[in-house]
Design an enzyme around this catalytic site. Structure first.
Site, PDB file in Angstrom:
ATOM      1  N   ASP A   1      -7.431  -0.552 -12.278  1.00  0.00           N
ATOM      2  CA  ASP A   1      -7.177  -1.438 -11.128  1.00  0.00           C
ATOM      3  C   ASP A   1      -8.523  -1.819 -10.516  1.00  0.00           C
ATOM      4  O   ASP A   1      -9.420  -0.979 -10.403  1.00  0.00           O
ATOM      5  CB  ASP A   1      -6.322  -0.693 -10.092  1.00  0.00           C
TER       6      ASP A   1
ATOM      7  N   GLY B   1      -4.833  -3.640  -4.369  1.00  0.00           N
ATOM      8  CA  GLY B   1      -4.365  -2.255  -4.397  1.00  0.00           C
ATOM      9  C   GLY B   1      -5.218  -1.353  -3.510  1.00  0.00           C
ATOM     10  O   GLY B   1      -6.265  -1.756  -3.021  1.00  0.00           O
TER      11      GLY B   1
ATOM     12  N   LEU C   1       0.785  -4.368 -15.071  1.00  0.00           N
ATOM     13  CA  LEU C   1       1.205  -4.967 -13.803  1.00  0.00           C
ATOM     14  C   LEU C   1       0.080  -5.706 -13.092  1.00  0.00           C
ATOM     15  O   LEU C   1       0.347  -6.481 -12.172  1.00  0.00           O
ATOM     16  CB  LEU C   1       1.763  -3.890 -12.854  1.00  0.00           C
TER      17      LEU C   1
ATOM     18  N   ILE D   1      -0.837 -12.120  -7.620  1.00  0.00           N
ATOM     19  CA  ILE D   1       0.611 -12.162  -7.378  1.00  0.00           C
ATOM     20  C   ILE D   1       1.039 -13.211  -6.357  1.00  0.00           C
ATOM     21  O   ILE D   1       2.217 -13.326  -6.057  1.00  0.00           O
ATOM     22  CB  ILE D   1       1.134 -10.799  -6.879  1.00  0.00           C
TER      23      ILE D   1
ATOM     24  N   TYR E   1       1.931 -19.823 -11.074  1.00  0.00           N
ATOM     25  CA  TYR E   1       2.181 -18.384 -11.251  1.00  0.00           C
ATOM     26  C   TYR E   1       3.305 -18.162 -12.278  1.00  0.00           C
ATOM     27  O   TYR E   1       3.173 -17.364 -13.208  1.00  0.00           O
ATOM     28  CB  TYR E   1       2.552 -17.776  -9.890  1.00  0.00           C
TER      29      TYR E   1
ATOM     30  N   LYS F   1       3.204 -16.536 -16.135  1.00  0.00           N
ATOM     31  CA  LYS F   1       4.058 -15.427 -16.601  1.00  0.00           C
ATOM     32  C   LYS F   1       4.804 -15.833 -17.875  1.00  0.00           C
ATOM     33  O   LYS F   1       4.915 -15.068 -18.829  1.00  0.00           O
ATOM     34  CB  LYS F   1       5.052 -15.023 -15.505  1.00  0.00           C
TER      35      LYS F   1
ATOM     36  N   ASN G   1      13.126 -10.110  -6.651  1.00  0.00           N
ATOM     37  CA  ASN G   1      12.168  -9.960  -5.550  1.00  0.00           C
ATOM     38  C   ASN G   1      12.087  -8.479  -5.199  1.00  0.00           C
ATOM     39  O   ASN G   1      13.038  -7.921  -4.665  1.00  0.00           O
ATOM     40  CB  ASN G   1      12.617 -10.805  -4.354  1.00  0.00           C
TER      41      ASN G   1
HETATM   42  P1  NAD Z   1       0.167  -5.826  -6.002  1.00  0.00           P
HETATM   43  O1  NAD Z   1      -0.824  -6.860  -5.585  1.00  0.00           O
HETATM   44  O2  NAD Z   1       0.536  -4.770  -5.026  1.00  0.00           O
HETATM   45  O3  NAD Z   1      -0.314  -5.134  -7.327  1.00  0.00           O
HETATM   46  C1  NAD Z   1      -1.207  -5.721  -8.239  1.00  0.00           C
HETATM   47  C2  NAD Z   1      -2.287  -4.708  -8.523  1.00  0.00           C
HETATM   48  O4  NAD Z   1      -3.140  -5.237  -9.532  1.00  0.00           O
HETATM   49  C3  NAD Z   1      -3.173  -4.418  -7.301  1.00  0.00           C
HETATM   50  O5  NAD Z   1      -3.383  -3.031  -7.189  1.00  0.00           O
HETATM   51  C4  NAD Z   1      -4.479  -5.159  -7.603  1.00  0.00           C
HETATM   52  O6  NAD Z   1      -5.599  -4.524  -7.016  1.00  0.00           O
HETATM   53  C5  NAD Z   1      -4.499  -5.119  -9.120  1.00  0.00           C
HETATM   54  N1  NAD Z   1      -5.193  -6.235  -9.733  1.00  0.00           N
HETATM   55  C6  NAD Z   1      -5.043  -7.561  -9.436  1.00  0.00           C
HETATM   56  N2  NAD Z   1      -5.833  -8.298 -10.229  1.00  0.00           N
HETATM   57  C7  NAD Z   1      -6.481  -7.427 -11.053  1.00  0.00           C
HETATM   58  C8  NAD Z   1      -7.421  -7.596 -12.087  1.00  0.00           C
HETATM   59  N3  NAD Z   1      -7.860  -8.825 -12.431  1.00  0.00           N
HETATM   60  N4  NAD Z   1      -7.901  -6.497 -12.719  1.00  0.00           N
HETATM   61  C9  NAD Z   1      -7.465  -5.254 -12.362  1.00  0.00           C
HETATM   62  N5  NAD Z   1      -6.573  -5.043 -11.377  1.00  0.00           N
HETATM   63  C10 NAD Z   1      -6.082  -6.118 -10.726  1.00  0.00           C
HETATM   64  O7  NAD Z   1       1.492  -6.619  -6.512  1.00  0.00           O
HETATM   65  P2  NAD Z   1       2.917  -6.116  -6.967  1.00  0.00           P
HETATM   66  O8  NAD Z   1       3.909  -6.808  -6.113  1.00  0.00           O
HETATM   67  O9  NAD Z   1       2.937  -4.629  -7.086  1.00  0.00           O
HETATM   68  O10 NAD Z   1       3.027  -6.774  -8.422  1.00  0.00           O
HETATM   69  C11 NAD Z   1       2.858  -6.028  -9.616  1.00  0.00           C
HETATM   70  C12 NAD Z   1       3.288  -6.880 -10.794  1.00  0.00           C
HETATM   71  O11 NAD Z   1       4.672  -7.222 -10.689  1.00  0.00           O
HETATM   72  C13 NAD Z   1       2.533  -8.201 -10.899  1.00  0.00           C
HETATM   73  O12 NAD Z   1       2.289  -8.470 -12.257  1.00  0.00           O
HETATM   74  C14 NAD Z   1       3.510  -9.208 -10.334  1.00  0.00           C
HETATM   75  O13 NAD Z   1       3.275 -10.505 -10.821  1.00  0.00           O
HETATM   76  C15 NAD Z   1       4.828  -8.626 -10.817  1.00  0.00           C
HETATM   77  N6  NAD Z   1       5.975  -9.062 -10.036  1.00  0.00           N
HETATM   78  C16 NAD Z   1       6.096  -8.712  -8.731  1.00  0.00           C
HETATM   79  C17 NAD Z   1       7.214  -9.122  -8.025  1.00  0.00           C
HETATM   80  C18 NAD Z   1       7.403  -8.766  -6.559  1.00  0.00           C
HETATM   81  O14 NAD Z   1       8.443  -9.130  -5.983  1.00  0.00           O
HETATM   82  N7  NAD Z   1       6.488  -8.037  -5.926  1.00  0.00           N
HETATM   83  C19 NAD Z   1       8.194  -9.903  -8.645  1.00  0.00           C
HETATM   84  C20 NAD Z   1       8.022 -10.247  -9.981  1.00  0.00           C
HETATM   85  C21 NAD Z   1       6.921  -9.805 -10.671  1.00  0.00           C
END
Ligand code: NAD
Length: 322
Positions: free
Chosen positions: A33, A38, A74, A78, A144, A148, A173
């Site tokens: 990460d 994060g 993940l 986002i 976005y 995906k 969501n």
């Molecule tokens: P989040 O921002 O809390 O988590 C993303 C994490 O990835 C963070 O810790 C961030 O520091 C890290 N990160 C971002 N870019 C990075 C990079 N280039 N290199 C290394 N680390 C990186 O978001 P989340 O809501 O926990 O989402 C996690 C995954 O789930 C994502 O892929 C998101 O697209 C997907 N998602 C989330 C939702 C939702 O409702 N939250 C819905 C559909 C899909």
């Protein structure tokens, strides 16, 4: 010997729940990460932490030489609105960053299963009435969602052509403790903070727009189920190894607001503001495939999930949350 998992984005909201889940099952967890959104406080106790960006050669080396049994991918940009403002920024992280990881998996020669966090909420568009099955047409309304979907096409390609072991989980969501206000279910975080501030909840439009809210703990379970399933279909067309992860329930923003008011015990007024352009009217995911193939079903009701989430934000603000 303990099985090993690399959780990219494991210091983030959903990723930290995924890392917790594997750790609780006795797996050795490594988190990759860059801490862009994060937080170190989210890291699973005992997990190895590598602070790096998924787009770097160092991240590729970690994957190539790590010998991981599973990679839950993940890490991503986002923020849907940011992707609209800067599609190049979004694609660099979400498409090219993922390709960096996938090329390293291919080069490793190791039998690694890659479980990718995709989206259901931003993939299917507004053409067919919900709930959307995996086979519904894909018409993403944002860069976005396009990124995906592009990654899902790459995963299907790696599966068919290079025999890599890939799965895509299309989330609704996702809400829960540690969530970020910028994610797809950011409204839950925003509403929790508003209730705690004693300020009115702002609803855009008439509040009848619906989403499929799925609890983060259930999403972590889905990742574990996908990582360990021995019943995955053979790689094939785009949807062959894609699974919707949601509840199948359409919840309106009005219902979300009233349920949160109920569980928080606060009487918070609702303000209505003009509808925002480009917002989907309705969204929910059909999840029978995940039930049949992965044996996964969501277990946390909206009221229970919102209660846990609200408590988390209340504790966080009083300095008690972890
Ligand atoms: P989040 O921002 O809390 O988590 C993303 C994490 O990835 C963070 O810790 C961030 O520091 C890290 N990160 C971002 N870019 C990075 C990079 N280039 N290199 C290394 N680390 C990186 O978001 P989340 O809501 O926990 O989402 C996690 C995954 O789930 C994502 O892929 C998101 O697209 C997907 N998602 C989330 C939702 C939702 O409702 N939250 C819905 C559909 C899909």
């Amino acid at each position: 010997m303990a099985k090993t998992v690399l959780v990219t984005g494991g210091a983030g909201f959903i990723g930290s729940h995924v890392a917790d889940r594997f750790s609780a099952e006795g797996w050795q967890v490594t988190v990759l990460d860059n801490l862009s959104s994060g937080r170190e406080e989210n890291l699973t106790p005992g997990a190895r932490f590598v602070r790096d960006d998924i787009t770097t050669p160092e991240a590729a080396t970690l994957v190539r030489e790590g010998g991981f049994d599973v990679i839950c991918h993940l890490a991503a940009q986002i923020d849907v609105r940011r992707s609209v403002l800067d599609p190049v920024y979004d694609a660099t992280r979400n498409i090219l960053g993922t390709l960096n990881i996938m090329q390293a998996v291919q080069a490793s020669g190791h039998d690694t299963r890659v479980v990718f966090s995709s989206t259901g909420g931003a993939l299917y568009g507004d053409f067919d009435p919900p709930p959307s099955a995996e086979t519904f047409s894909k018409d993403p309304e944002s860069p976005y969602g396009i990124a995906k979907l592009s990654v899902e096409y790459y995963l299907a390609y790696y599966g068919r052509v290079h025999k890599l072991d890939t799965v895509a989980l299309r989330y609704g969501n996702v809400y829960g403790p540690r969530q970020d206000p910028h994610g797809e279910a950011g409204v839950v975080a925003i509403f929790c903070n508003r209730v705690l501030d004693g300020r009115a909840l702002t609803v855009f439009g008439d509040g009848t727009q619906t989403r499929d809210y799925v609890y983060a703990g259930d999403v972590a379970d889905a990742n574990f189920a996908a990582a360990t399933s021995s019943a995955l279909p053979a790689p094939g067309r785009l949807d062959a190894r894609a699974f919707n992860i949601g509840t199948g329930i359409e919840t309106s923003v009005n219902t979300l607001a009233t349920t949160l008011s109920d569980v928080s015990g606060a009487t918070t007024p609702i303000d209505y503001a003009p509808a925002r352009a480009g917002e989907l009217a309705r969204s929910a995911l059909e999840t029978s495939k995940a039930k049949q193939v992965l044996g996964w079903t969501p277990t946390v009701s909206l009221a229970d999930g919102l209660r846990n989430t609200f408590r988390y934000f209340a504790d966080f603000r009083s300095g008690a949350a972890t």
